[in-house]
Design an enzyme around this catalytic site. Structure first.
Site, short mmCIF file in Angstrom:
data_model
loop_
_atom_site.label_atom_id
_atom_site.label_comp_id
_atom_site.label_asym_id
_atom_site.label_seq_id
_atom_site.Cartn_x
_atom_site.Cartn_y
_atom_site.Cartn_z
N VAL A 112 4.17 -0.90 3.89
CA VAL A 112 2.58 -1.19 4.39
C VAL A 112 2.12 -2.09 3.43
O VAL A 112 2.02 -1.57 2.14
CB VAL A 112 1.74 0.00 4.64
CG1 VAL A 112 0.55 -0.16 5.30
CG2 VAL A 112 2.72 1.16 5.68
N LEU A 144 0.79 -1.23 0.04
CA LEU A 144 -0.18 -0.08 0.08
C LEU A 144 0.81 1.27 -0.07
O LEU A 144 0.37 2.03 -0.40
CB LEU A 144 -0.94 -0.03 1.24
CG LEU A 144 -1.80 -0.95 1.29
CD1 LEU A 144 -2.90 -1.00 2.86
CD2 LEU A 144 -2.84 -0.82 0.34
N GLY A 145 2.03 1.39 0.73
CA GLY A 145 2.87 2.12 0.76
C GLY A 145 4.24 1.94 1.43
O GLY A 145 4.26 0.90 1.88
N ASP A 194 5.62 14.70 13.57
CA ASP A 194 5.83 14.32 12.12
C ASP A 194 4.45 14.65 11.23
O ASP A 194 4.17 13.78 10.70
CB ASP A 194 6.37 12.91 11.88
CG ASP A 194 6.93 13.02 10.35
OD1 ASP A 194 7.19 14.04 9.70
OD2 ASP A 194 7.42 11.89 9.91
N GLY A 211 9.66 5.17 6.40
CA GLY A 211 11.05 5.26 7.04
C GLY A 211 11.04 3.72 7.83
O GLY A 211 12.19 3.00 7.81
N PHE A 212 9.97 3.17 7.93
CA PHE A 212 9.88 2.10 8.94
C PHE A 212 9.83 0.87 8.07
O PHE A 212 10.35 -0.14 8.31
CB PHE A 212 8.52 2.11 9.67
CG PHE A 212 8.30 1.14 10.72
CD1 PHE A 212 8.61 1.28 11.91
CD2 PHE A 212 7.46 0.08 10.13
CE1 PHE A 212 8.29 0.17 12.91
CE2 PHE A 212 7.26 -1.00 11.18
CZ PHE A 212 7.47 -0.82 12.58
N GLY A 213 9.39 0.91 6.98
CA GLY A 213 9.25 -0.18 6.10
C GLY A 213 8.09 -0.05 5.41
O GLY A 213 7.39 0.91 5.00
#
Ligand SMILES: *[C@@H]1O[C@H](CO)[C@@H](O)[C@H](O)[C@H]1NC(C)=O
Ligand SMILES: *[C@@H]1O[C@H](CO)[C@@H](O)[C@H](O)[C@H]1NC(C)=O
Ligand SMILES: *[C@@H]1O[C@H](CO)[C@@H](O)[C@H](O)[C@H]1NC(C)=O
Ligand SMILES: *[C@@H]1O[C@H](CO)[C@@H](O)[C@H](O)[C@H]1NC(C)=O
Ligand SMILES: *[C@@H]1O[C@H](CO)[C@@H](O)[C@H](O)[C@H]1NC(C)=O
Ligand SMILES: *[C@@H]1O[C@H](CO)[C@@H](O)[C@H](O)[C@H]1NC(C)=O
Ligand SMILES: *[C@@H]1O[C@H](CO)[C@@H](O)[C@H](O)[C@H]1NC(C)=O
Ligand SMILES: *[C@@H]1O[C@H](CO)[C@@H](O)[C@H](O)[C@H]1NC(C)=O
Ligand SMILES: *[C@@H]1O[C@H](CO)[C@@H](O)[C@H](O)[C@H]1NC(C)=O
Ligand SMILES: *[C@@H]1O[C@H](CO)[C@@H](O)[C@H](O)[C@H]1NC(C)=O
Ligand SMILES: *[C@@H]1O[C@H](CO)[C@@H](O)[C@H](O)[C@H]1NC(C)=O
Length: 734
Positions: free
Chosen positions: A553, A545-546, A660, A549-551
């Site tokens: 989705v 889906l997207g 953020d 920065g985390f990884g």
């Protein structure tokens, strides 16, 4: 003639005629106040069952007493022996339940002081029926048995009788009765007006015997009034009836006796003086007179008379009592005079003197004050019971007026609708246990402060449905909100065998914070997933889906078909466990309709993932770039994002700074409702210094305020600055 208002105890109320032990009507409630023990008894004369009041009637307020032995007489009914007094609190209430809302009820309270406290001090206090003033009770003799009665329409499925300490002695009560009436009876009683009994007399008959249930199926009390020096009795043993559904049907035993003047050329007269009340110096009165001819008159005889009040016709019609049928004469609208003399005088054509069978006198009270919204009442009663709140939580939560409102509550009042509970401040009240989901049933709640208690567990998800709620739960030992004090539970800790430790010891260790890393599963409502389960849900991480920065989705579906978004930490992520855990922790504890909802999480070996509700319309950024949003939609998105942000800043304790805020972190669902996402960088900041200090600058260039860049200290204002940039984008589309 002077009327004996205070009926002495020598007057025994007995049911005339043969008593049969018949079943008591369903909805009668008879309470013997102050009766010790759990069991009631059957009252000797009426055969009605009397209930002790130590159960749910008073919430255990007040204390039980016996009257002094010197006031106990051989013929006195058992229900007078004891009473309940309320030395503490301004308002103490009895709650009578199983009411049919909107029906008429007769409520009767009984009092006999009997020097129960050994102080020889006769008290005076007020009675309220629900949120409306009923009357002042002035105990004027230690041995007088005082009855007070009101007929009202009860709006709810319960009714409260409250004793109000007005500073003139300790309120007490000996007994309380509730009797349902037919809707058609006493038409002067409406939702806005009640009738307070002044007196109810049966003329003629045995001067020592009152009439009540079972002779009167509604258990009204008809007191005898006999004056042999002025009146002669007429009576019959034949049936005397009111027409069915007559609004004033008096029982047959009452109608079978009447009086006429001893001297046939005299009138029947009685009088009373108005009894001013605290809130009504000149009360209005309703007079109901019952007539029936009891003698079969010869054809040349006529009995007809005028009914006069203070020398003027009260009723235009001449009264000719029908033979063996009841007929009432009454006023529909309350009369207000400075004195009252009723006289019945024969017309010129009448060959016989006037008669009267029975008399009821009432004063009217307004019952226009509304009790608190019933859904709010139910919810707050559950909360009261759960947390064992006793102090001043008696009677109606919001009223009457702002004087009687429960301690710790604030209500809103409107003219034509019931008050609503808007604020609950239960901070520092030593509350234990988890947070009641009943708070969510207080639909008008705007403010809830549960700080400084010993609450455990998580914040119920349902609280997020309260659109205007600010919830505060800070400084509870086991509801974690603050950065480092709490970690996600692991599966292994979850399987601790509870029976190895006594439960109370466990609770203590939670509360003291010793076990914050322990069996925290109690505190998290959200579901825990294994990596294998995530593979199934996302169909082996099929659709992306997207990416953040985390990884990545991923799109996924739960077993029940609910679409979700799965955010899986990539190994190369520069955001570590810390941010991941921060976000999970924050999301499990804060709930707001404009913050993205977490459904569950995964911490399975090296795998970390968060499972969210699916936001089908994607990010605000993509919407602004892709298609034309209407101004109305833009405005709504801006407003909703602001509400989510406001909740983080003002609704959380300690407050949270998102750090953020940007258009890619505002997500939209199928209904185009905005929710703020991505809490990985959020930090709690303490009230005092109002900022968060970190060594590395976080946030997204373009959204970061210059002050933060200069000082490295993020405040709530940093989010506001970022939100300003969001607004600029919303307006310009760029
Ligand atoms: C009242 O009297 C009853 C019966 O004599 C007795 O059982 C009870 O303990 C007394 N209650 C009080 C409060 O003295
Ligand atoms: C009520 O009736 C019972 C049984 O007949 C009797 O023992 C008791 O003394 C009576 N009580 C009163 C107050 O009359
Ligand atoms: C209450 O009753 C006492 C004794 O009958 C009387 O003296 C007093 O005036 C009364 N008070 C009020 C306010 O009616
Ligand atoms: C009975 O009537 C007489 C004459 O009206 C009156 O003086 C007397 O007080 C009355 N007695 C009672 C008990 O009402
Ligand atoms: C009845 O009352 C009338 C008028 O007050 C009086 O003249 C008459 O003597 C009385 N009769 C008796 C028998 O008292
Ligand atoms: C009886 O009452 C009527 C109506 O008030 C009045 O006109 C008449 O004078 C009265 N008669 C007597 C004898 O009191
Ligand atoms: C009295 O009787 C006469 C004749 O029957 C009648 O005309 C008159 O209306 C009656 N008066 C009253 C007050 O009933
Ligand atoms: C209604 O509530 C107000 C307080 O707001 C109180 O002063 C008033 O006496 C109440 N009315 C009745 C009829 O009890
Ligand atoms: C909540 O209650 C605590 C304790 O009384 C108080 O210090 C705090 O200011 C309250 N919070 C808000 C936002 O009113
Ligand atoms: C939190 O609770 C502790 C212990 O009750 C108290 O000393 C402290 O002042 C409280 N902190 C806040 C912010 O209310
Ligand atoms: C928990 O521990 C008790 C006592 O050691 C044991 O009898 C019980 O079977 C255990 N229960 C579970 C679910 O392991």
């Amino acid at each position: 003639a002077a009327t004996p208002w205070l009926l002495l105890l020598c007057l025994i109320l007995a049911a005339g005629g043969v008593l049969q032990a018949r079943a008591q009507p369903d909805r009668f409630i008879s309470v013997d106040c102050g009766l010790q023990g759990e069991t009631g008894y059957t009252e000797n004369t009426t055969k009605l069952s009397m209930a002790p009041d130590n159960g749910g009637f008073t919430d255990d307020a007040g204390t039980c007493h016996n009257i002094s032995a010197e006031y106990v007489t051989p013929l006195m009914g058992k229900s007078w022996f004891n009473l309940r007094s309320f030395a503490a609190g301004t308002r103490n209430c009895y709650t009578l339940r199983s009411i049919v809302p909107g029906l008429k009820y007769l409520v009767r309270a009984r009092f006999m002081y009997g020097n129960y406290d050994g102080l020889h001090r006769l008290p005076m206090f007020d009675l309220h029926i629900g949120v409306n003033f009923w009357r002042t009770v002035n105990i004027s003799s230690p041995f007088a048995a005082k009855f007070v009665e009101v007929i009202v329409v009860v709006p709810d499925d319960y009714v409260q009788v409250c004793l109000i300490n007005t500073g003139a002695g300790t309120p007490f009560i000996s007994g309380l009765d509730l009797r349902p009436l037919k809707k058609t009876m006493y038409p002067q009683v409406t939702a806005a007006q009640g009738l307070v009994l002044l007196t109810r007399f049966n003329f003629g008959g045995d001067e020592n015997t009152g009439i009540r249930y079972p002779d009167d199926p509604h258990d009204r009390m008809w007191f005898p009034w006999v004056n042999s020096s002025s009146w002669t009795e007429i009576s019959t043993t034949r049936r005397v009836k009111y027409e069915a559904d007559s609004p004033f049907e008096a029982p047959m035993a009452v109608m079978q006796t009447a009086i006429r003047p001893r001297n046939a050329s005299h009138n029947i007269e009685f009088d009373w003086e108005p009894q001013p009340q605290a809130n009504d110096p000149s009360p209005g009165y309703i007079i109901i007179m019952h007539f029936s001819e009891l003698q079969l008159l010869p054809s040349n005889a006529v009995r007809e008379f005028y009914i006069n009040l203070n020398g003027k016709l009260l009723n235009r019609d001449v009264m000719r009592p029908p033979y063996l049928y009841g007929q009432a004469s009454y006023n529909t609208f309350a009369i207000r005079k400075s004195y009252y003399i009723v006289s019945l005088n024969a017309t010129a054509n009448s060959t016989l003197p006037p008669i009267i069978n029975a008399l009821e006198l009432f004063s009217v009270i307004p019952t226009t004050n509304l009790s608190t919204n019933s859904q709010d009442v139910s919810a707050i009663l559950v909360i009261k019971a759960k947390y064992q709140v006793h102090k001043n939580w008696m009677g109606d939560p919001c009223g009457p007026g702002t004087v009687m409102v429960w301690d710790s509550l604030t209500c809103s009042y409107a003219i034509a609708s019931p008050p609503r509970i808007t604020r609950v401040d239960l901070s520092s009240r030593g509350l234990n246990g988890d947070i009641s989901s009943s708070f969510a049933n207080l639909k008008a709640l705007q403010y809830l402060n549960l700080s400084n208690n010993n609450l455990v567990g998580s914040i119920p998800n349902v609280l997020s449905q309260l659109t205007s709620l600010t919830v505060l739960y800070g400084n509870n030992s086991d509801i974690c909100t603050n950065g480092n004090s709490c970690q996600l539970p692991t599966k292994q800790r979850r399987s601790i065998n509870n029976s190895v430790r006594p439960r109370n010891e466990m609770m203590t260790s939670y509360a003291s914070g010793d076990d914050l890393y322990g069996d925290g599963s109690l505190r998290l409502e959200s579901r825990q997933f294994t990596y294998e389960e995530l593979k199934m849900i996302t169909n082996n991480f099929e659709r992306v889906l997207g990416r953040g920065g985390f990884g990545y989705v991923y799109d996924g579906f739960l077993e029940d078909g609910t679409q979700v978004a799965v955010k899986l930490r990539s190994h190369s992520s520069d955001q570590g466990d810390k941010e991941f855990l921060a976000e999970a922790r924050i999301l499990t504890q804060i709930h707001h309709k404009n913050l993205v909802t977490m459904i569950g999480y995964c911490k399975d070996g090296e795998y970390l993932a968060l499972v969210y509700e699916y936001m089908s319309e994607g990010t605000l950024r993509s919407k602004l770039e892709g298609q034309c949003l209407s101004w109305r939609q833009r405005l709504r998105i801006a407003l909703e994002s602001a509400q989510g942000l406001e909740y983080l800043h003002k609704g959380c304790n300690p407050p949270l700074v998102h750090r953020d805020v940007k258009t890619t972190n505002i997500l939209l669902n199928a209904k185009m409702e905005a929710r703020i996402a991505d809490f990985g960088l959020s930090k709690a900041f303490e009230g005092d210094n109002k900022h968060v200090s970190t060594t590395t600058l976080v946030g997204t260039p373009g959204y970061v305020d210059p002050e933060y860049q200069a000082t490295m200290q993020a405040t709530a204002k940093s989010d506001v600055y970022s939100f300003g940039v969001v607004l600029l984008e919303v307006v310009t589309g760029k």
